[in-house]
Write an enzyme that holds these catalytic residues in place. Structure first.
Site: not given
Ligand code: PXP
Length: 241
Positions: A8, A11, A44, A46, A50, A71, A102, A155, A194
């Site tokens: 992901n 960031h 993601h 949003r 952001r 996402e 999330t 997921e 997550h």
């Molecule tokens: N899965 C989903 C649905 C999420 O919203 C996120 C965070 O954006 C993640 C996985 C990844 O989580 P993390 O950034 O804590 O690894």
């Protein structure tokens, strides 16, 4: 079989948006992640934009060789974007404007009709659909109330497992494992993510039914620490020039 890793890269965009400049570029990050062994890229988009922007998703589409997993919330705006950009997969997630990240899985039991409408639209656009769900048997069972084949997988939210104290962690892990078994028995693809870090990922990646993990924040944080030495050296060399 090895558990696959989907990175992901939200960031990377968070850092860019902090200054509204062109770097760091999530597309460059996606290339590096895939070269290093990631089998997919997750972003993601949003409502408040952001971090990831719609144009990032458009630019990622031809670059990502594995799965591009988008996402989104089930809003009209996001469904229309997904229909236009057609990522490999959309993961439907709950979204609150003031949340930091999330906060939980989709309440599929309560939002079944809305999720069905969204998934039908995505399926018509030939986009695979996944749902982000808490490791709660009621939520997993609810997938069975949707038309057969509409949802390709789900997921499992590992947040509670990653936050659990030592005493509670085995119970939280078992909830994730039980949800994964339920999904596999229903011929659904099972993913998880997550809050995962190199310290807590082992027991999750050992669950045989989970085929892929979505990991973001820890990886991008770690990249900052690992990469700072080279960045300082590059700047010092540029100053000497
Ligand atoms: N899965 C989903 C649905 C999420 O919203 C996120 C965070 O954006 C993640 C996985 C990844 O989580 P993390 O950034 O804590 O690894």
């Amino acid at each position: 079989m090895h558990t696959r890793l989907a990175v992901n890269i939200d960031h990377v965009a968070t850092l860019r948006q902090a200054r509204i400049v062109s770097y760091p570029d999530p597309v460059a990050a996606a290339r590096i992640a895939e070269e290093a062994g990631a089998t997919g890229i997750t972003v993601h988009l949003r409502a408040d934009r952001r971090h990831i922007q719609q144009d990032d998703v458009r630019r990622l589409r031809p670059v990502v060789r594995g799965t591009l997993n988008l996402e989104i919330a089930t809003s009209e705006e996001m469904l229309a974007i997904a229909e236009t950009l057609r990522p490999t997969q959309v993961s439907l997630v709950p979204e609150r404007p003031d949340e930091v990240t999330t906060e939980g899985g989709l309440d599929l039991v309560a939002r079944l009709a809305e999720v069905e409408r969204a998934a039908e639209r995505l399926r018509s656009a030939q986009v695979a659909v996944s749902l982000f769900l808490d490791p709660d048997p009621r939520q997993i069972e609810a997938i069975d109330r949707l038309p057969q084949g509409l949802i390709g997988g789900f997921e499992i939210n590992t947040d509670a497992y990653t936050r659990a104290c030592d005493d509670d962690r085995p119970a939280q892990l078992e909830k994730v494992a039980a949800s994964a078994r339920m999904g596999s028995q229903c011929q659904l693809r099972v993913y998880a993510g997550h809050g995962l870090t190199s310290d807590n990922v082992g027991p999750i990646s050992a669950i045989p039914e989970i085929e892929e993990l979505n990991i973001g924040h820890w990886l991008i944080s770690r990249a900052v620490t690992l990469g700072l030495r080279d960045a300082v050296k590059e700047m010092l060399a540029a100053m000497d020039d």
